[in-house]
Design a protein around this motif. Sequence first.
Motif, mmCIF file in Angstrom:
data_model
loop_
_atom_site.group_PDB
_atom_site.id
_atom_site.type_symbol
_atom_site.label_atom_id
_atom_site.label_comp_id
_atom_site.label_asym_id
_atom_site.label_seq_id
_atom_site.Cartn_x
_atom_site.Cartn_y
_atom_site.Cartn_z
ATOM 1 N N GLN A 174 0.746 -1.456 0.068
ATOM 2 C CA GLN A 174 -0.479 -0.032 0.048
ATOM 3 C C GLN A 174 0.740 1.355 0.087
ATOM 4 O O GLN A 174 1.541 1.298 0.604
ATOM 5 N N ASP A 175 0.466 2.365 -0.901
ATOM 6 C CA ASP A 175 1.374 3.231 -0.841
ATOM 7 C C ASP A 175 2.926 3.364 -0.933
ATOM 8 O O ASP A 175 3.649 3.840 -0.788
ATOM 9 N N TYR A 176 3.020 2.657 -2.002
ATOM 10 C CA TYR A 176 4.556 2.338 -2.488
ATOM 11 C C TYR A 176 4.882 3.479 -3.265
ATOM 12 O O TYR A 176 4.569 4.257 -3.871
ATOM 13 N N SER A 177 6.021 3.819 -3.158
ATOM 14 C CA SER A 177 6.228 5.258 -3.587
ATOM 15 C C SER A 177 8.066 4.856 -3.601
ATOM 16 O O SER A 177 8.486 6.462 -4.893
ATOM 17 N N GLY A 178 8.253 3.724 -5.149
ATOM 18 C CA GLY A 178 9.143 3.665 -5.612
ATOM 19 C C GLY A 178 10.424 3.479 -5.211
ATOM 20 O O GLY A 178 10.771 2.766 -3.938
ATOM 21 N N PRO A 179 11.400 3.358 -6.041
ATOM 22 C CA PRO A 179 13.223 2.663 -5.169
ATOM 23 C C PRO A 179 13.580 3.061 -3.778
ATOM 24 O O PRO A 179 14.139 2.510 -3.682
ATOM 25 N N GLU A 180 12.646 4.240 -3.592
ATOM 26 C CA GLU A 180 13.490 5.044 -2.710
ATOM 27 C C GLU A 180 12.480 4.431 -0.895
ATOM 28 O O GLU A 180 12.640 4.800 -0.629
ATOM 29 N N ASP A 181 11.286 3.469 -1.356
ATOM 30 C CA ASP A 181 10.588 3.272 0.032
ATOM 31 C C ASP A 181 11.151 2.294 0.465
ATOM 32 O O ASP A 181 12.343 1.767 0.309
#
Length: 260
Positions: free
Chosen positions: A175-182
């Motif tokens: 949920q709410d994954y924010s990309g390579p910086e997650d």
Amino acid sequence: MVGERENNEKQGAAASLLNGFLVLEAFSASDRSLLGVTEIAEIVNLHKSTVSRMLAGLAEGGYVQRDESSGRYRLGLGMIGLAGPLLAELDIRRAAAPHLEAMTQQTQETSALAVWNSAEAIVVEQYASPHQVKHSASIGTRYTRLASSSVRVFLAPLSPEEADQLFARHGFGLQDYSGPEDPVHEELARVREQGVAVNDGETTMDEYGVSAPVHDYRGELVGCITASAPRSRVQHTGSHLVLRDAVIEAAAQVTARLGG
């Protein structure tokens, strides 16, 4: 160790056969793929003339190959044909089965083997806990959520960019994954570093699972070993470390059986 073996260079077919094996083993004992006659003789403690004779016969059979530019030898493709029947015998299910069974007997909890199809961890072998209350998954069960310890094991070796592509394509329940910086990539890095992933009630409140990777002779990740149990029983008995150590040990044994 090859160099520690006593060898009196006795005559006869049996001695010649053993000498040939010693010469082949020298390539495993060295960190170099190309070896000269003198180097091999020192490793196996045989006379250079004996080694030269062995190499000539092995080269004729295709088990070693002479490098024309240096005059040294490397293992030949004939070794693949020789090992082929053994490699075919060592499919991962057959290799893992006795170790899964032993792990279940040791821990009294369910053990399983899963493989990866680029998007799912699929159970291909299982030994169920003897307890009446247990966690188990039938063969063919698919795990698709990152919360599953097996899924994390399979994703852990990937770079953030590679994992990011899979997250974008399959989601894995994030949920709410924010990309390579997650922060999820930090968790995968920990799994990669520690060699084990734990699901402590993350999929369901009453499930505890721990997984470790299995590698083949190429060092490739080919499966994972998982122990699963009711979370309440693990908390009550304090068996977290027992399960963790059992899974890591079983995964190491299967990896060794596959030549890893």
